[in-house]
Structures are given as C-alpha cells and as structure tokens.
Design a protein around this motif. Structure first.
Motif, short mmCIF file in Angstrom:
data_model
loop_
_atom_site.label_atom_id
_atom_site.label_comp_id
_atom_site.label_asym_id
_atom_site.label_seq_id
_atom_site.Cartn_x
_atom_site.Cartn_y
_atom_site.Cartn_z
N SER A 1 0.95 6.16 1.91
CA SER A 1 2.23 6.36 1.23
C SER A 1 2.91 7.60 1.79
O SER A 1 2.30 8.67 1.88
CB SER A 1 2.03 6.52 -0.28
OG SER A 1 3.23 6.89 -0.92
N LYS B 1 1.94 0.59 -2.89
CA LYS B 1 0.52 0.59 -2.59
C LYS B 1 -0.28 0.59 -3.88
O LYS B 1 0.06 1.31 -4.83
CB LYS B 1 0.14 1.84 -1.78
CG LYS B 1 0.12 1.66 -0.28
CD LYS B 1 1.40 1.14 0.32
CE LYS B 1 1.27 1.01 1.84
NZ LYS B 1 2.54 0.58 2.46
N ASP C 1 5.83 3.53 -1.37
CA ASP C 1 5.75 4.00 0.01
C ASP C 1 7.15 3.95 0.59
O ASP C 1 7.73 2.88 0.76
CB ASP C 1 4.78 3.14 0.82
CG ASP C 1 4.70 3.55 2.28
OD1 ASP C 1 5.18 4.66 2.61
OD2 ASP C 1 4.18 2.77 3.10
N ASN D 1 7.64 -0.37 0.21
CA ASN D 1 6.85 -1.24 -0.65
C ASN D 1 6.02 -0.40 -1.60
O ASN D 1 6.25 0.80 -1.76
CB ASN D 1 5.99 -2.22 0.16
CG ASN D 1 4.91 -1.54 0.98
OD1 ASN D 1 4.78 -0.33 0.99
ND2 ASN D 1 4.12 -2.34 1.67
N LEU E 1 -2.64 -1.88 6.76
CA LEU E 1 -2.52 -1.30 5.41
C LEU E 1 -2.40 0.22 5.54
O LEU E 1 -3.38 0.94 5.65
CB LEU E 1 -3.72 -1.69 4.56
CG LEU E 1 -3.71 -1.23 3.09
CD1 LEU E 1 -2.41 -1.63 2.40
CD2 LEU E 1 -4.91 -1.79 2.36
N PRO F 1 -5.48 2.88 -0.08
CA PRO F 1 -5.07 1.78 -0.96
C PRO F 1 -5.95 0.56 -0.76
O PRO F 1 -6.57 0.39 0.29
CB PRO F 1 -3.63 1.52 -0.53
CG PRO F 1 -3.57 1.95 0.90
CD PRO F 1 -4.53 3.10 1.02
N ALA G 1 -1.23 -7.78 -5.57
CA ALA G 1 0.03 -7.31 -4.99
C ALA G 1 0.90 -8.46 -4.49
O ALA G 1 1.80 -8.25 -3.67
CB ALA G 1 -0.22 -6.29 -3.88
N ASP H 1 7.14 2.08 4.99
CA ASP H 1 6.03 1.18 5.24
C ASP H 1 5.83 0.99 6.74
O ASP H 1 6.79 0.85 7.50
CB ASP H 1 6.28 -0.18 4.58
CG ASP H 1 5.12 -1.12 4.78
OD1 ASP H 1 4.02 -0.78 4.32
OD2 ASP H 1 5.30 -2.17 5.42
N GLU I 1 -1.22 -3.87 -0.83
CA GLU I 1 0.19 -3.47 -0.78
C GLU I 1 1.06 -4.69 -1.01
O GLU I 1 0.70 -5.82 -0.67
CB GLU I 1 0.53 -2.81 0.56
CG GLU I 1 0.42 -3.72 1.76
CD GLU I 1 0.80 -3.04 3.07
OE1 GLU I 1 1.44 -1.97 3.02
OE2 GLU I 1 0.48 -3.60 4.13
#
Length: 435
Positions: free
Chosen positions: A380, A422, A406, A420, A377, A42, A93, A409, A45
């Motif tokens: 998922s 991604k 995800d 959250n 970071l 990703p 994000a 997280d 996020e």
C-alpha cells in the motif's frame, strides 16, 4: 487524501515538501533510516480501479468492514470509489456489487462522488431494524444510506436515502457546485439514548458537523444537524509566530480521516497537514492535539504557476511519527478494553499505532508498513482510507481483518491512475505491534 484532482496540492508538491524537510533535518532522517518499521504483507487485493473516463472515474478511497454475525465467513467489505460509487467485496476481495453514485442534478452541476463510508449496526427503521452503510456524497453535499442484506437478490446494498435529505453544509446548488461539501465521515451510537449519529467534515474547511440520523417513512433514512465545530486553521508556534499549512489560496487545512471509539464516545479526527485531534464525538468540550505531522510549523509559499508549495526551513516543531497527510484513522478494539488507534501516514507510506486507552494518553505504540507479498500482489502506498475489525471472520481471517487503500496499485496499467484495496490478516499486524 491522495490528490487525483487539481483542487488541492499536487502529489509533486507533497514530494517536494517532504524532500526539502528531510534535507533540512538530516539527523531525524538518519534516525528514521536506522530504525525501519516492520512490514506486513496483504493476503488479497480487490480488482484495480481507474480514475479516468474509460474507468468510469472510479477511484478507491475508504473501506468499512461489515461482519455477518450469522456466518462470519460471508462478511463484506464496503468501500467508496468516488465518482465510481460504492463497491461491496467478499473476503476473497472479489466484487459482489457495484452501486453507482447519483448523477448530477443538472448539466452544469457536480455529479455524485462518494468519499468516505462507515457503518451503523441495527438502528430501528420504520421497516424494522437494519444494518446501514453510510457514505458522504461530496458531489451533492449529502449523506447516502444503504441497507445491508447479505442474501438479497441483486446484491446486499439497497439505497434507503430519504429523497428530502438536506445538504450538510451548503445553502443552495450554486454553493454545492463549489464543492466545499461533505467529506470525511465517522458514525457512532449514543449508548444512553440509543440514537445514531454521523460526524462529517467539510472539504477545504476546518468545519466538522454532528448529524443525528433519523428514520423516515417507508424504511428511508434522513438526518438533522445538531451542531458544528471549527478546528483551528492557524497555530501559534513556540517561537511566537503564527503558522498555517500551505495550500491554494482560500483553502483551509481540512479533515478527512475520522473514527469514534464506541466505548467512551471519543472522536479522533485527522487534520491532514496538522495532526490527529481528540475530542468528544458530540462536538462539545475542547479538542486536544494527540500528535502532529512532521511538517507541522514548516512555512511554505504557494506558487500559482506550478500549483505547488515551496517549503522553507523546518523549525523543528513537528512530530516524529506521521508524515503529511495524516489519513485513514481506524480502531482496533480488544476485549479487555485495550487496543490501538491506527493512522495512515500517507507521506511516507507507513501506519502509526497509538494506545486506544485515554488513561495512557494515546501514547505511540509502534508502526508498520503494508509491503508487497510477491508477484502481482503489491503493498500500500499513499493510503487514503483504512478499516480494522478485531473479530473472527471465518477460516480466512480468524484473527480479524485490516483493509487499506492503495493509492498506486502495481503493476498498474501504463499511465492510468490505478487504485484498489489490500486485505491484511489483522493477526499479523497485532503480532508485529506486540513484538
């Protein structure tokens, strides 16, 4: 979907089932291990959500991507947070707006709970044409509508739900409180008539309803039910026996992840413990099972004490690409009419890609994982919802965007449930699938 409530099988039961099945099919497991799927990382996020009292019972679930045609770099991701309502994020994000779910109608009634979200572009309302975010409110068994205006003071989302919008499946409040209510959601527009529709699934049932979206007075939006369809709840196996996925007593194998191909009006519906169905979005004709989950046909016995399913021996009738639950269906459209149907294989934290073209029978094209980018970071896991948009979104995502939920997280916050979304460069995904 990820089980953050005790109304379906617990995550422990899924892990137990997967462990047993893999042990019973060591040859298949060895083949999978010998051919690991590639990973994509990703780029960003969203802030973590916590499904507890301190976090407002907010639980990330399903995203949609709204493209700002006037300024693509100022596009939005609109996502559900269950009892936490609806969230809007920019392409960094970062949160842009938080919309609360409606409160409970009475002290003993269920509160609003936004499960899935999709978009309708440009329907004509009494106040003029507008883009809409449509969400399934599982708590009240209704659809909710939010007009999208990127530059509106106070935030881009405005509630335009007609107060008289009826329950989707329930006859009264008592039935709504049982929570066999509106669950999965996909929207589409009929090219011939210009009318807008939503296809809505029912929690813990196999029912799917077709709703026509109707403009009301004062720029409000409501709907009427056109027809319903029930997918199978039990299946005849090649050995002549009948099989039904194991679940709590009284529950049927539900549908959540859904998407409609706008080019041909084809609906793809993920029956979580069964597989991916292909059918007409107007719910006419005969559904076809495009692919099965690996656990298809595996017998199971529900244990009331542990609230888990103990699986039996695998008879070998399942698929090879997706592990229950099948979730997060989304389309990647290409200009030449080609593209992919992406499905979240929640049980093994992967994504499966199928050919979008019906002439190619939706054949499997490959798969991938969303893996950690390093540092804080992460990737998922147990992905519920996903959304892809294969259009340029400014300098950050010139080749499009994939947003995935995800379910765990990291690093998280102790024992608190942490979820959250991604943001992944879709160009990376396309390159991975084309290699």
């Amino acid at each position: 979907m990820t089980r953050h409530c005790p109304t379906r099988r617990t995550i422990g039961s899924v892990v137990l089932a997967l462990t047993t099945v893999l042990a019973a099919t060591s040859a298949s497991a060895t083949a999978v291990a010998a051919d690991p799927l590639p990973g994509v990382t990703p780029r960003a996020e969203t802030p973590v959500l916590h499904d507890d009292d301190a976090g407002g019972n907010a639980d990330a679930d399903d995203p949609a991507i709204w493209r700002n045609t006037a300024d693509p770099a100022r596009s939005l991701v609109i996502a559900t947070a269950k009892e936490g309502g609806l969230r809007a994020y920019d392409l960094d994000a970062h949160p842009v707006q938080s919309v609360a779910a409606p409160p409970a109608d009475g002290p003993d009634d269920a509160p609003g709970r936004f499960n899935n979200v999709d978009l309708v572009r440009g329907p004509k309302l009494s106040s003029g044409a507008a883009d809409l975010a449509v969400t399934s409110d599982r708590g009240h068994d209704r659809l909710r509508f939010y007009r999208i205006d990127r530059d509106r003071t106070g935030g881009p989302l405005t509630d335009v739900t007609d107060p008289a919008a009826p329950p989707v499946f329930s006859a009264d409040q008592a039935e709504i409180n049982e929570q066999r209510t509106a669950y999965g959601l996909a929207t589409w527009q009929d090219k011939a008539s210009g009318r807008s529709y939503a296809v809505v699934s029912r929690r813990e049932r196999t029912s799917v309803a077709l709703l026509e979206l109707i403009p009301g007075q004062g720029g409000k939006v409501t709907y009427r039910k056109v027809r319903t369809l029930d997918l199978p709840s039990s299946f005849r196996l090649p050995n002549g026996t009948s099989w039904r996925p194991c679940a709590e007593p009284g529950e049927l194998p539900q549908v959540e992840g859904m998407v409609v191909d706008p080019s041909n009006g084809t609906l793809y519906a993920g029956q979580e413990d069964v597989g991916i169905w292909r059918l007409r979005a107007d719910l006419t004709g005969k559904p076809e099972l495009v692919d099965k989950v690996r656990e298809y046909g595996v017998p199971g016995v529900y244990d009331e004490e542990t609230e888990e399913c103990a699986p039996g021996a695998d008879p070998g009738y399942g698929g090879k690409r997706i592990t229950a639950d099948v979730e997060g269906l989304t389309l990647v459209n290409e200009a030449d009419g080609d593209g992919y149907l992406l499905a979240s294989s929640q049980g093994d934290n992967t994504f499966a890609a199928y050919d979008r073209e019906l002439g190619d029978h939706n054949e499997y094209e490959g798969g991938f994982r969303v893996t950690p980018a390093g540092g804080a970071l992460d990737g998922s896991e147990e992905c519920d919802g996903a959304a892809a948009l294969n259009e340029p979104l400014g300098p950050q995502y010139p080749h499009g965007l994939l947003v995935v939920q995800d379910g765990h997280d990291a690093p998280g916050d102790g024992d608190r449930p942490s979820t959250n979304f991604k943001f992944v460069d879709l160009g990376k995904v396309m390159k991975t699938l084309d290699d």
